[in-house]
Design an enzyme around this catalytic site. Sequence first.
Site, PDB file in Angstrom:
ATOM      1  N   HIS A  29       0.821  -1.209   0.000  1.00 33.31           N
ATOM      2  CA  HIS A  29       0.000   0.000   0.000  1.00 33.31           C
ATOM      3  C   HIS A  29       0.852   1.254   0.000  1.00 33.31           C
ATOM      4  CE1 HIS A  29       0.771   0.701   4.309  1.00 33.31           C
ATOM      5  NE2 HIS A  29       0.510  -0.573   4.509  1.00 33.31           N
ATOM      6  N   CYS A  50       3.348  -4.901   6.470  1.00 34.16           N
ATOM      7  CA  CYS A  50       3.050  -4.512   5.089  1.00 34.16           C
ATOM      8  C   CYS A  50       4.272  -3.929   4.390  1.00 34.16           C
ATOM      9  CB  CYS A  50       1.929  -3.475   5.079  1.00 34.16           C
ATOM     10  SG  CYS A  50       0.365  -4.106   5.713  1.00 34.16           S
TER      11      CYS A  50
END
Length: 194
Positions: free
Chosen positions: A154, A170
């Site tokens: 992301h 992440c």
Amino acid sequence: MSFSQTSRRAFLAGGMAAFALPAMGQDFTGEIEETAPAERVRHNMMAFRTQHWQDHFDNLRRGAILCDTQSRALHYWSEDESVYRLYPTSVPMTDEFTRLGYTEIVLKRREPVWIPTPNMRERDPSLPERVEAGPQNPMGTRAMNLTWQYYRIHGIDNVAKIGRRASNGCIGLFNHHVEELFEMAEVGTQVRFV
């Protein structure tokens, strides 16, 4: 000077500006990565080396993404091999949060809502229950969910995170990079974390 030298210099000059300019004038507060004062940490912004997809994947069906947690870089190859991209990233802040192996993109979201994981809220009860899309959203402007629960590729809310150990698992990219990757990668794109 040859064309390739000129092109490389132009790329490096433009590439350096692309990486450096978003960070200018940005203040960073809070901890991203703990480092002993005498320990030197290399934050890899322009010393990436290209990778060969064949070293990591059997094929390029639906494209492939390699998330290199050591060099803090993401590599993308299109299915037809016409596109290869290399992006600087943030990576998980500890080995405990780092998952290695194969996964794939299962969902793509524009302007995602961020909901802290139960583990994150347990560690820090002051976290909000959710953050709507916008400049304060830790997931930036795009998110690609993986088959692993709570793992995403992301955007970011703070450019100081790029090149650092700064996430809870992440892979974070500059928003303009994740927007480009979002358009190229599709649901089913294979992903490997190394």
